[in-house]
Design a protein around this motif. Sequence first.
Motif, short mmCIF file in Angstrom:
data_model
loop_
_atom_site.label_atom_id
_atom_site.label_comp_id
_atom_site.label_asym_id
_atom_site.label_seq_id
_atom_site.Cartn_x
_atom_site.Cartn_y
_atom_site.Cartn_z
N THR A 80 -32.39 -28.12 51.15
CA THR A 80 -31.30 -28.41 50.21
C THR A 80 -30.68 -27.09 49.77
OG1 THR A 80 -32.71 -28.25 48.26
CG2 THR A 80 -32.57 -30.43 49.33
N CYS A 81 -29.53 -27.15 49.15
CA CYS A 81 -28.86 -25.94 48.65
C CYS A 81 -29.76 -25.15 47.72
CB CYS A 81 -27.56 -26.30 47.95
SG CYS A 81 -26.28 -26.87 49.08
N ASP A 82 -30.52 -25.85 46.90
CA ASP A 82 -31.43 -25.18 45.95
C ASP A 82 -32.56 -24.44 46.65
OD1 ASP A 82 -29.90 -26.20 43.91
OD2 ASP A 82 -31.30 -27.81 43.41
N GLU A 83 -32.94 -24.88 47.84
CA GLU A 83 -34.05 -24.28 48.57
C GLU A 83 -33.62 -23.12 49.48
OE1 GLU A 83 -37.13 -27.73 49.71
OE2 GLU A 83 -35.09 -28.14 50.40
N MET A 84 -32.34 -23.01 49.76
CA MET A 84 -31.86 -22.05 50.74
C MET A 84 -31.96 -20.60 50.23
SD MET A 84 -28.66 -24.10 52.46
CE MET A 84 -28.16 -22.74 53.48
N ALA A 85 -32.26 -19.71 51.18
CA ALA A 85 -32.32 -18.28 50.89
C ALA A 85 -31.00 -17.65 51.36
CB ALA A 85 -33.49 -17.65 51.65
N SER A 86 -30.74 -16.44 50.88
CA SER A 86 -29.54 -15.74 51.36
C SER A 86 -29.77 -15.32 52.81
CB SER A 86 -29.25 -14.53 50.49
OG SER A 86 -30.29 -13.60 50.59
N SER A 87 -28.69 -15.18 53.56
CA SER A 87 -28.77 -14.87 54.98
C SER A 87 -28.00 -13.60 55.31
CB SER A 87 -28.17 -16.04 55.78
OG SER A 87 -28.09 -15.68 57.16
N PRO A 88 -28.53 -12.80 56.25
CA PRO A 88 -27.79 -11.64 56.70
C PRO A 88 -26.69 -12.00 57.71
CG PRO A 88 -29.87 -11.74 57.85
CD PRO A 88 -29.86 -12.86 56.83
N TYR A 89 -26.63 -13.28 58.11
CA TYR A 89 -25.69 -13.72 59.14
C TYR A 89 -24.56 -14.54 58.53
CZ TYR A 89 -29.48 -12.41 62.25
OH TYR A 89 -30.46 -11.71 62.90
N SER A 90 -23.33 -14.18 58.82
CA SER A 90 -22.20 -14.95 58.31
C SER A 90 -22.10 -16.31 58.99
CB SER A 90 -20.90 -14.17 58.48
OG SER A 90 -20.64 -13.92 59.84
N ARG A 91 -22.65 -16.46 60.20
CA ARG A 91 -22.52 -17.71 60.95
C ARG A 91 -23.47 -18.82 60.47
NH1 ARG A 91 -24.90 -14.18 64.81
NH2 ARG A 91 -27.10 -14.62 65.10
N CYS A 92 -24.47 -18.47 59.69
CA CYS A 92 -25.49 -19.45 59.31
C CYS A 92 -25.02 -20.32 58.16
CB CYS A 92 -26.79 -18.74 58.97
SG CYS A 92 -27.50 -17.95 60.42
N ASP A 93 -25.06 -21.64 58.40
CA ASP A 93 -24.67 -22.59 57.36
C ASP A 93 -25.70 -23.71 57.18
OD1 ASP A 93 -24.22 -24.17 59.62
OD2 ASP A 93 -22.09 -24.44 59.26
N ILE A 94 -26.87 -23.53 57.82
CA ILE A 94 -27.94 -24.50 57.65
C ILE A 94 -29.27 -23.75 57.76
CG2 ILE A 94 -27.91 -25.12 60.10
CD1 ILE A 94 -28.79 -27.97 59.29
N GLN A 95 -30.23 -24.16 56.94
CA GLN A 95 -31.58 -23.64 57.03
C GLN A 95 -32.54 -24.81 57.11
OE1 GLN A 95 -32.15 -20.91 53.73
NE2 GLN A 95 -30.56 -19.54 54.48
N MET A 96 -33.61 -24.62 57.88
CA MET A 96 -34.58 -25.69 58.10
C MET A 96 -35.99 -25.12 58.01
SD MET A 96 -32.68 -27.53 61.34
CE MET A 96 -33.25 -29.21 61.09
N VAL A 97 -36.96 -26.00 57.77
CA VAL A 97 -38.34 -25.57 57.70
C VAL A 97 -39.23 -26.63 58.35
CG1 VAL A 97 -38.84 -26.57 55.42
CG2 VAL A 97 -40.09 -24.54 56.19
N LEU A 98 -40.31 -26.16 58.95
CA LEU A 98 -41.35 -27.02 59.51
C LEU A 98 -42.65 -26.62 58.83
CD1 LEU A 98 -42.50 -29.03 61.65
CD2 LEU A 98 -42.82 -27.04 63.13
N THR A 99 -43.30 -27.57 58.18
CA THR A 99 -44.62 -27.33 57.60
C THR A 99 -45.65 -27.62 58.66
OG1 THR A 99 -43.78 -27.92 55.43
CG2 THR A 99 -46.18 -27.94 55.72
N LEU A 100 -46.53 -26.65 58.89
CA LEU A 100 -47.55 -26.81 59.95
C LEU A 100 -48.81 -27.46 59.42
CD1 LEU A 100 -47.09 -23.28 61.57
CD2 LEU A 100 -46.19 -25.46 62.38
#
Length: 161
Positions: free
Chosen positions: A141-161
């Motif tokens: 979610t927007c609240d969970e997202m970290a800042s990115s060094p890439y201008s192209r990134c507009d989605i972040q995802m996570v996999l819990t192992l």
Amino acid sequence: MSGASSSVRVRDFQPDDGPAFKALNLAWIEQLFEIEPSDLAQLENPQGQIIDRGGRVLIADLDGVPVGTAGLLVGHEPATLELVKMSAREDLRGLGIGKALIAGCIQAAREMGAARIWLESNRKLDAALGLYRASGFRELTCDEMASSPYSRCDIQMVLTL
């Protein structure tokens, strides 16, 4: 490289894989986006930027030829690895290169003691996002997202192992 007798093998990066690692990633980045300083640092020196910092780079081989890459970078948070520089040759789509790389990354992350794999991407990359979702990654979610060094990134995802 014909389909029926070919099999994808995922292995750890070797020093002579540097040119293939760079070329495979430049192919997709340059096609859709612009190369950014963070890209160049990793592409020109995967050993120093990823491996020597505790991460891993995996190479997918098809009949002995490098056809895909993926890196696991020690992340910003404890027990989190960042999936970086995942690529597969466009002309070989449908042969399971992406699936083999994701499976290899998940196995490697577990071997490295990670609790999570985090990634950032772009919504234009439908095939990649589909692969990530099918592998169990969830969108942050927007609240969970970290800042990115890439201008192209507009989605972040996570996999819990």
